[in-house]
Design a protein around this motif. Structure first.
Motif, PDB file in Angstrom:
ATOM      1  N   LYS A  33     -11.931  27.267 -17.595  1.00 53.22           N
ATOM      2  CA  LYS A  33     -13.248  27.709 -17.135  1.00 53.22           C
ATOM      3  C   LYS A  33     -13.827  28.752 -18.104  1.00 53.22           C
ATOM      4  O   LYS A  33     -14.998  28.685 -18.475  1.00 53.22           O
ATOM      5  CB  LYS A  33     -13.134  28.296 -15.725  1.00 53.22           C
ATOM      6  CG  LYS A  33     -14.437  28.757 -15.138  1.00 53.22           C
ATOM      7  CD  LYS A  33     -14.248  29.279 -13.730  1.00 53.22           C
ATOM      8  CE  LYS A  33     -15.558  29.784 -13.170  1.00 53.22           C
ATOM      9  NZ  LYS A  33     -15.404  30.304 -11.812  1.00 53.22           N
ATOM     10  N   TYR A  35     -12.986  29.155 -21.252  1.00 50.65           N
ATOM     11  CA  TYR A  35     -13.238  28.441 -22.508  1.00 50.65           C
ATOM     12  C   TYR A  35     -14.600  27.766 -22.465  1.00 50.65           C
ATOM     13  O   TYR A  35     -15.406  27.906 -23.384  1.00 50.65           O
ATOM     14  CB  TYR A  35     -12.135  27.409 -22.753  1.00 50.65           C
ATOM     15  CG  TYR A  35     -12.379  26.533 -23.953  1.00 50.65           C
ATOM     16  CD1 TYR A  35     -11.994  26.938 -25.225  1.00 50.65           C
ATOM     17  CD2 TYR A  35     -12.985  25.286 -23.814  1.00 50.65           C
ATOM     18  CE1 TYR A  35     -12.211  26.131 -26.331  1.00 50.65           C
ATOM     19  CE2 TYR A  35     -13.214  24.472 -24.905  1.00 50.65           C
ATOM     20  CZ  TYR A  35     -12.820  24.901 -26.166  1.00 50.65           C
ATOM     21  OH  TYR A  35     -13.057  24.090 -27.268  1.00 50.65           O
ATOM     22  N   ASN A  36     -14.847  27.030 -21.383  1.00 55.05           N
ATOM     23  CA  ASN A  36     -16.123  26.316 -21.264  1.00 55.05           C
ATOM     24  C   ASN A  36     -17.306  27.280 -21.229  1.00 55.05           C
ATOM     25  O   ASN A  36     -18.356  27.001 -21.807  1.00 55.05           O
ATOM     26  CB  ASN A  36     -16.111  25.400 -20.044  1.00 55.05           C
ATOM     27  CG  ASN A  36     -15.223  24.188 -20.251  1.00 55.05           C
ATOM     28  OD1 ASN A  36     -15.033  23.727 -21.375  1.00 55.05           O
ATOM     29  ND2 ASN A  36     -14.649  23.681 -19.175  1.00 55.05           N
ATOM     30  N   SER A  37     -17.137  28.415 -20.559  1.00 54.30           N
ATOM     31  CA  SER A  37     -18.206  29.413 -20.509  1.00 54.30           C
ATOM     32  C   SER A  37     -18.469  30.000 -21.898  1.00 54.30           C
ATOM     33  O   SER A  37     -19.627  30.108 -22.326  1.00 54.30           O
ATOM     34  CB  SER A  37     -17.820  30.518 -19.527  1.00 54.30           C
ATOM     35  OG  SER A  37     -18.779  31.551 -19.545  1.00 54.30           O
ATOM     36  N   LYS A  39     -17.650  28.654 -24.777  1.00 58.62           N
ATOM     37  CA  LYS A  39     -18.130  27.553 -25.613  1.00 58.62           C
ATOM     38  C   LYS A  39     -19.637  27.366 -25.432  1.00 58.62           C
ATOM     39  O   LYS A  39     -20.379  27.209 -26.401  1.00 58.62           O
ATOM     40  CB  LYS A  39     -17.375  26.271 -25.247  1.00 58.62           C
ATOM     41  CG  LYS A  39     -17.778  25.054 -26.022  1.00 58.62           C
ATOM     42  CD  LYS A  39     -16.938  23.864 -25.556  1.00 58.62           C
ATOM     43  CE  LYS A  39     -17.563  22.561 -25.961  1.00 58.62           C
ATOM     44  NZ  LYS A  39     -16.842  21.412 -25.402  1.00 58.62           N
ATOM     45  N   ALA A  40     -20.101  27.418 -24.176  1.00 60.52           N
ATOM     46  CA  ALA A  40     -21.531  27.271 -23.885  1.00 60.52           C
ATOM     47  C   ALA A  40     -22.358  28.403 -24.496  1.00 60.52           C
ATOM     48  O   ALA A  40     -23.547  28.232 -24.777  1.00 60.52           O
ATOM     49  CB  ALA A  40     -21.755  27.212 -22.371  1.00 60.52           C
ATOM     50  N   LYS A  41     -21.719  29.545 -24.725  1.00 61.32           N
ATOM     51  CA  LYS A  41     -22.405  30.692 -25.324  1.00 61.32           C
ATOM     52  C   LYS A  41     -22.288  30.702 -26.848  1.00 61.32           C
ATOM     53  O   LYS A  41     -22.718  31.659 -27.494  1.00 61.32           O
ATOM     54  CB  LYS A  41     -21.841  31.998 -24.746  1.00 61.32           C
ATOM     55  CG  LYS A  41     -22.159  32.150 -23.276  1.00 61.32           C
ATOM     56  CD  LYS A  41     -21.529  33.377 -22.696  1.00 61.32           C
ATOM     57  CE  LYS A  41     -21.867  33.422 -21.192  1.00 61.32           C
ATOM     58  NZ  LYS A  41     -21.316  34.552 -20.532  1.00 61.32           N
ATOM     59  N   GLY A  42     -21.682  29.652 -27.413  1.00 62.92           N
ATOM     60  CA  GLY A  42     -21.608  29.513 -28.858  1.00 62.92           C
ATOM     61  C   GLY A  42     -20.351  30.048 -29.524  1.00 62.92           C
ATOM     62  O   GLY A  42     -20.321  30.244 -30.734  1.00 62.92           O
ATOM     63  N   LYS A  44     -17.238  28.522 -29.544  1.00 66.87           N
ATOM     64  CA  LYS A  44     -16.185  27.502 -29.662  1.00 66.87           C
ATOM     65  C   LYS A  44     -15.323  27.718 -30.904  1.00 66.87           C
ATOM     66  O   LYS A  44     -14.100  27.604 -30.852  1.00 66.87           O
ATOM     67  CB  LYS A  44     -16.789  26.105 -29.694  1.00 66.87           C
ATOM     68  CG  LYS A  44     -15.734  25.021 -29.770  1.00 66.87           C
ATOM     69  CD  LYS A  44     -16.315  23.640 -29.799  1.00 66.87           C
ATOM     70  CE  LYS A  44     -15.167  22.636 -29.908  1.00 66.87           C
ATOM     71  NZ  LYS A  44     -15.638  21.294 -30.074  1.00 66.87           N
ATOM     72  N   SER A 102     -18.461  39.047 -20.896  1.00 68.28           N
ATOM     73  CA  SER A 102     -17.921  37.705 -20.670  1.00 68.28           C
ATOM     74  C   SER A 102     -16.448  37.613 -21.040  1.00 68.28           C
ATOM     75  O   SER A 102     -15.905  36.522 -21.144  1.00 68.28           O
ATOM     76  CB  SER A 102     -18.692  36.694 -21.525  1.00 68.28           C
ATOM     77  OG  SER A 102     -20.059  36.718 -21.233  1.00 68.28           O
TER      78      SER A 102
END
Length: 125
Positions: A33, A35-37, A39-42, A44, A102
């Protein structure tokens, strides 16, 4: 001592801003979860999944990627280190976390001057 890793191990700090980011040296795990958050914020490229780490040494399991991702759910990825060994999301000038609001749970749960904090200072310095 210098500001990049040679601090007094019994140094007591009032806030993380007073510290030299010793806790940013050990491996930082992130959940799927988180990681995905991130990743969505750039962010990755700042992380590597446990599946990718495993598959690097075991490419014959590529067809099991989904299973591996599910298996690693709670320790899904790690935040990569810079050449200096510190978390890549640590600002090298201010020594503060660039994703503080975050940051992963493992970082949020870290308490200044706790036994864990002092143990890491002793181990690294």
């Amino acid at each position: 001592m210098d500001g990049w890793g040679n601090i007094y191990t019994d140094m007591e700090v009032k806030t993380c801003k007073d510290c030299l980011s010793t806790c940013c040296k050990p491996e930082v795990d992130v959940t799927k979860k988180e990681y995905n958050s991130l990743k969505a914020k750039g962010y990755k490229k700042e992380m590597t999944t446990r599946t990718d780490i495993f598959l690097e040494d075991n490419p014959s399991y590529e067809n099991r990627r989904g299973y591996l991702d599910d298996m690693y759910n709670e320790m899904f990825a790690i935040i990569n280190k810079g050449d200096d060994g510190f978390c890549r999301l640590l600002d090298r000038v201010t020594r503060l976390c660039t994703i503080y609001d975050s940051r992963p749970k493992v970082c949020r749960d870290f308490e200044v001057n706790s036994n864990r904090c002092n143990s890491i200072k002793k181990c690294i310095n």
